[in-house]
Design a protein around this motif. Structure first.
Motif, PDB file in Angstrom:
ATOM      1  N   VAL A   1       6.480   9.636  14.688  1.00 22.71           N
ATOM      2  CA  VAL A   1       7.191   8.771  13.751  1.00 22.71           C
ATOM      3  C   VAL A   1       6.669   7.345  13.841  1.00 22.71           C
ATOM      4  O   VAL A   1       6.460   6.808  14.935  1.00 22.71           O
ATOM      5  CB  VAL A   1       8.714   8.786  14.046  1.00 22.71           C
ATOM      6  CG1 VAL A   1       9.451   7.842  13.106  1.00 22.71           C
ATOM      7  CG2 VAL A   1       9.260  10.205  13.914  1.00 22.71           C
ATOM      8  N   LEU A   2       6.464   6.725  12.683  1.00 24.35           N
ATOM      9  CA  LEU A   2       6.129   5.307  12.581  1.00 24.35           C
ATOM     10  C   LEU A   2       7.311   4.578  11.957  1.00 24.35           C
ATOM     11  O   LEU A   2       7.524   4.646  10.756  1.00 24.35           O
ATOM     12  CB  LEU A   2       4.886   5.100  11.712  1.00 24.35           C
ATOM     13  CG  LEU A   2       4.559   3.641  11.347  1.00 24.35           C
ATOM     14  CD1 LEU A   2       4.141   2.853  12.592  1.00 24.35           C
ATOM     15  CD2 LEU A   2       3.478   3.575  10.274  1.00 24.35           C
ATOM     16  N   PRO A   3       8.124   3.848  12.757  1.00 23.97           N
ATOM     17  CA  PRO A   3       9.186   3.021  12.177  1.00 23.97           C
ATOM     18  C   PRO A   3       8.590   1.671  11.752  1.00 23.97           C
ATOM     19  O   PRO A   3       7.918   1.008  12.553  1.00 23.97           O
ATOM     20  CB  PRO A   3      10.176   2.827  13.341  1.00 23.97           C
ATOM     21  CG  PRO A   3       9.623   3.631  14.492  1.00 23.97           C
ATOM     22  CD  PRO A   3       8.178   3.831  14.225  1.00 23.97           C
ATOM     23  N   ASP A   4       8.846   1.256  10.519  1.00 26.39           N
ATOM     24  CA  ASP A   4       8.291  -0.024  10.078  1.00 26.39           C
ATOM     25  C   ASP A   4       9.030  -0.486   8.834  1.00 26.39           C
ATOM     26  O   ASP A   4      10.011   0.138   8.405  1.00 26.39           O
ATOM     27  CB  ASP A   4       6.790   0.097   9.801  1.00 26.39           C
ATOM     28  CG  ASP A   4       6.021  -1.136  10.256  1.00 26.39           C
ATOM     29  OD1 ASP A   4       6.440  -2.263   9.872  1.00 26.39           O
ATOM     30  OD2 ASP A   4       5.039  -0.991  10.986  1.00 26.39           O
ATOM     31  N   ASN A   5       8.555  -1.609   8.241  1.00 25.29           N
ATOM     32  CA  ASN A   5       9.182  -2.094   7.016  1.00 25.29           C
ATOM     33  C   ASN A   5       8.702  -1.262   5.825  1.00 25.29           C
ATOM     34  O   ASN A   5       7.780  -0.453   5.930  1.00 25.29           O
ATOM     35  CB  ASN A   5       8.914  -3.594   6.812  1.00 25.29           C
ATOM     36  CG  ASN A   5       7.447  -3.915   6.591  1.00 25.29           C
ATOM     37  OD1 ASN A   5       6.761  -3.254   5.817  1.00 25.29           O
ATOM     38  ND2 ASN A   5       6.956  -4.939   7.270  1.00 25.29           N
ATOM     39  N   PHE A   6       9.325  -1.477   4.689  1.00 30.92           N
ATOM     40  CA  PHE A   6       9.084  -0.633   3.521  1.00 30.92           C
ATOM     41  C   PHE A   6       7.620  -0.636   3.089  1.00 30.92           C
ATOM     42  O   PHE A   6       7.020   0.416   2.851  1.00 30.92           O
ATOM     43  CB  PHE A   6       9.988  -1.087   2.373  1.00 30.92           C
ATOM     44  CG  PHE A   6       9.754  -0.358   1.087  1.00 30.92           C
ATOM     45  CD1 PHE A   6      10.233   0.934   0.917  1.00 30.92           C
ATOM     46  CD2 PHE A   6       9.057  -0.964   0.047  1.00 30.92           C
ATOM     47  CE1 PHE A   6      10.001   1.623  -0.274  1.00 30.92           C
ATOM     48  CE2 PHE A   6       8.839  -0.283  -1.143  1.00 30.92           C
ATOM     49  CZ  PHE A   6       9.310   1.010  -1.294  1.00 30.92           C
ATOM     50  N   ASN A   7       7.014  -1.807   2.988  1.00 29.22           N
ATOM     51  CA  ASN A   7       5.641  -1.894   2.489  1.00 29.22           C
ATOM     52  C   ASN A   7       4.657  -1.173   3.409  1.00 29.22           C
ATOM     53  O   ASN A   7       3.748  -0.485   2.940  1.00 29.22           O
ATOM     54  CB  ASN A   7       5.235  -3.362   2.313  1.00 29.22           C
ATOM     55  CG  ASN A   7       5.988  -4.036   1.175  1.00 29.22           C
ATOM     56  OD1 ASN A   7       6.363  -3.387   0.207  1.00 29.22           O
ATOM     57  ND2 ASN A   7       6.208  -5.326   1.292  1.00 29.22           N
ATOM     58  N   ILE A   8       4.830  -1.337   4.712  1.00 28.40           N
ATOM     59  CA  ILE A   8       3.949  -0.655   5.662  1.00 28.40           C
ATOM     60  C   ILE A   8       4.147   0.852   5.585  1.00 28.40           C
ATOM     61  O   ILE A   8       3.188   1.632   5.661  1.00 28.40           O
ATOM     62  CB  ILE A   8       4.202  -1.157   7.093  1.00 28.40           C
ATOM     63  CG1 ILE A   8       3.842  -2.640   7.207  1.00 28.40           C
ATOM     64  CG2 ILE A   8       3.403  -0.338   8.098  1.00 28.40           C
ATOM     65  CD1 ILE A   8       2.388  -2.953   6.951  1.00 28.40           C
ATOM     66  N   CYS A   9       5.391   1.292   5.418  1.00 24.82           N
ATOM     67  CA  CYS A   9       5.666   2.729   5.315  1.00 24.82           C
ATOM     68  C   CYS A   9       4.987   3.335   4.087  1.00 24.82           C
ATOM     69  O   CYS A   9       4.386   4.406   4.159  1.00 24.82           O
ATOM     70  CB  CYS A   9       7.173   2.975   5.258  1.00 24.82           C
ATOM     71  SG  CYS A   9       8.035   2.680   6.816  1.00 24.82           S
ATOM     72  N   VAL A  10       5.084   2.642   2.955  1.00 28.48           N
ATOM     73  CA  VAL A  10       4.434   3.131   1.733  1.00 28.48           C
ATOM     74  C   VAL A  10       2.921   3.197   1.935  1.00 28.48           C
ATOM     75  O   VAL A  10       2.263   4.178   1.564  1.00 28.48           O
ATOM     76  CB  VAL A  10       4.793   2.237   0.528  1.00 28.48           C
ATOM     77  CG1 VAL A  10       3.927   2.582  -0.685  1.00 28.48           C
ATOM     78  CG2 VAL A  10       6.262   2.384   0.169  1.00 28.48           C
ATOM     79  N   GLN A  11       2.368   2.154   2.518  1.00 29.88           N
ATOM     80  CA  GLN A  11       0.933   2.124   2.762  1.00 29.88           C
ATOM     81  C   GLN A  11       0.499   3.263   3.685  1.00 29.88           C
ATOM     82  O   GLN A  11      -0.545   3.891   3.468  1.00 29.88           O
ATOM     83  CB  GLN A  11       0.538   0.785   3.377  1.00 29.88           C
ATOM     84  CG  GLN A  11      -0.959   0.613   3.595  1.00 29.88           C
ATOM     85  CD  GLN A  11      -1.304  -0.752   4.183  1.00 29.88           C
ATOM     86  OE1 GLN A  11      -0.436  -1.593   4.383  1.00 29.88           O
ATOM     87  NE2 GLN A  11      -2.573  -0.960   4.443  1.00 29.88           N
ATOM     88  N   ALA A  12       1.297   3.547   4.711  1.00 32.74           N
ATOM     89  CA  ALA A  12       0.961   4.625   5.649  1.00 32.74           C
ATOM     90  C   ALA A  12       0.920   5.979   4.948  1.00 32.74           C
ATOM     91  O   ALA A  12       0.078   6.824   5.258  1.00 32.74           O
ATOM     92  CB  ALA A  12       1.969   4.641   6.796  1.00 32.74           C
ATOM     93  N   LEU A  13       1.834   6.202   4.002  1.00 27.14           N
ATOM     94  CA  LEU A  13       1.830   7.455   3.249  1.00 27.14           C
ATOM     95  C   LEU A  13       0.626   7.519   2.315  1.00 27.14           C
ATOM     96  O   LEU A  13      -0.091   8.524   2.265  1.00 27.14           O
ATOM     97  CB  LEU A  13       3.124   7.586   2.440  1.00 27.14           C
ATOM     98  CG  LEU A  13       3.212   8.850   1.567  1.00 27.14           C
ATOM     99  CD1 LEU A  13       3.390  10.090   2.439  1.00 27.14           C
ATOM    100  CD2 LEU A  13       4.352   8.729   0.559  1.00 27.14           C
ATOM    101  N   VAL A  14       0.381   6.439   1.581  1.00 26.23           N
ATOM    102  CA  VAL A  14      -0.696   6.414   0.587  1.00 26.23           C
ATOM    103  C   VAL A  14      -2.058   6.579   1.242  1.00 26.23           C
ATOM    104  O   VAL A  14      -2.943   7.269   0.710  1.00 26.23           O
ATOM    105  CB  VAL A  14      -0.632   5.107  -0.229  1.00 26.23           C
ATOM    106  CG1 VAL A  14      -1.881   4.934  -1.088  1.00 26.23           C
ATOM    107  CG2 VAL A  14       0.617   5.095  -1.102  1.00 26.23           C
ATOM    108  N   GLU A  15      -2.246   5.982   2.407  1.00 26.29           N
ATOM    109  CA  GLU A  15      -3.537   6.050   3.074  1.00 26.29           C
ATOM    110  C   GLU A  15      -3.739   7.351   3.837  1.00 26.29           C
ATOM    111  O   GLU A  15      -4.785   7.564   4.448  1.00 26.29           O
ATOM    112  CB  GLU A  15      -3.700   4.849   4.011  1.00 26.29           C
ATOM    113  CG  GLU A  15      -3.792   3.531   3.249  1.00 26.29           C
ATOM    114  CD  GLU A  15      -4.062   2.328   4.142  1.00 26.29           C
ATOM    115  OE1 GLU A  15      -4.030   2.495   5.382  1.00 26.29           O
ATOM    116  OE2 GLU A  15      -4.317   1.245   3.610  1.00 26.29           O
TER     117      GLU A  15
END
Length: 299
Positions: A125-139
């Motif tokens: 699990v990567l807990p983070d803010n919204f923008n980082i979470c979206v980026q982690a999924l997209v990448e």
């Protein structure tokens, strides 16, 4: 040089449009253009002919395209191999990126449901803010994204490429310690707020705009946008905080925090990439769609 620069170039080679690729990569067009230019500077050559519309690849760009595709393929294979070995125990693995507050309040129970339905499973699990979470999924670094959703704030993901499921329900509640808050001359109470532009801050702004929301004035801003820090401030009697109900349910039940006014309902959504397929991930996705639990008292 960063891997995302190469992935940006591959996207641009496919779409031949800066705006479409920037949208696909979930970045602003100006940031996307800077990353492409940084790649060209690093390579020491122009990859694109920007004088044509749609844009075309230069001879060097066409040559580099083959290299870029092979580099990304090999790196992806290596990452998958290393991660499979590091997760150990021979268990199926699911990787999740999620908002900090959901990692504390919702994710443990949700993973319990998955394990009850499918048996033992390893998780990362990567807990983070919204923008980082979206980026982690997209990448492509993570299988799933867990986030809140409210109709007032669109999620910047193409629904065809990134389908979602509602896996739970929560609410955003204005909470404060039951004693000690003193209103100002206009009857307003002190507000503990998120950083400007943060995802939970935008949700709180919608909730605060409701007619029956408590009147407030800002006294404290938490710059890292973590709801847990505002919860501590609220428990200390410093002001009102808009917090996910699931995060503060124990304190509400114990009487350490009280809810002021009506709560704002929110969905808890799970996103995945339509291009990312594994048999076990498909099983998790199927189980995730069954009877989302309700962690909200707002309805």
């Amino acid at each position: 040089m960063e891997l995302k620069w190469i992935e940006d170039f591959l996207s641009l080679a496919e779409t031949r449009s800066f705006s479409r690729s920037a949208e696909s990569r979930v970045v602003t067009q100006s940031a996307f253009s800077r990353r492409i230019r940084s790649l060209e500077v690093w390579l020491g050559t122009a990859l694109l002919d920007r004088s044509t519309y749609p844009i075309t690849l230069t001879a060097d760009g066409r040559q580099f395209l083959e290299t870029a595709e092979e580099v990304v393929r090999l790196l992806s294979l290596s990452r998958a191999d290393f991660r499979a070995r590091s997760d150990g125990a021979g268990l199926p693995v699911v990787t999740i990126t999620a908002l900090h507050s959901l990692c504390l309040s919702f994710l443990p129970r949700w993973l319990g449901r998955i394990r009850d339905a499918l048996g033992p499973v390893a998780s990362r699990v990567l807990p983070d803010n919204f923008n980082i979470c979206v980026q982690a999924l997209v990448e492509g670094g993570y299988d799933l994204l867990l986030t809140y959703h409210h109709p007032g704030i669109p999620i910047p993901l193409d629904p065809e490429r990134y389908p979602c499921r509602v896996v739970g329900r929560d609410s955003l509640a204005a909470v404060a310690a039951p004693r000690g808050l003193v209103p100002d001359a206009r009857g307003r109470l002190p507000l503990l707020q998120y950083s400007r532009g943060s995802f939970l801050g935008r949700l709180a702004g919608i909730a605060q705009g409701a007619e029956d929301a408590p009147a407030t004035y800002p006294v404290h801003t938490n710059e890292n946008s973590m709801a847990e820090a505002l919860r501590s401030m609220a428990l200390g009697g410093h002001g009102i905080a808009w917090l996910p109900r699931s995060l503060v349910e124990p304190e509400i039940r114990a009487g350490a925090l009280t809810v002021l006014g009506r709560e704002m309902p929110m969905d808890i959504r799970l996103y995945r990439s339509a291009e990312r397929h594994r048999s076990f991930l498909d099983e998790v996705w199927a189980v995730a769609a069954e009877d989302p639990p309700n962690y909200s008292d707002a309805e």
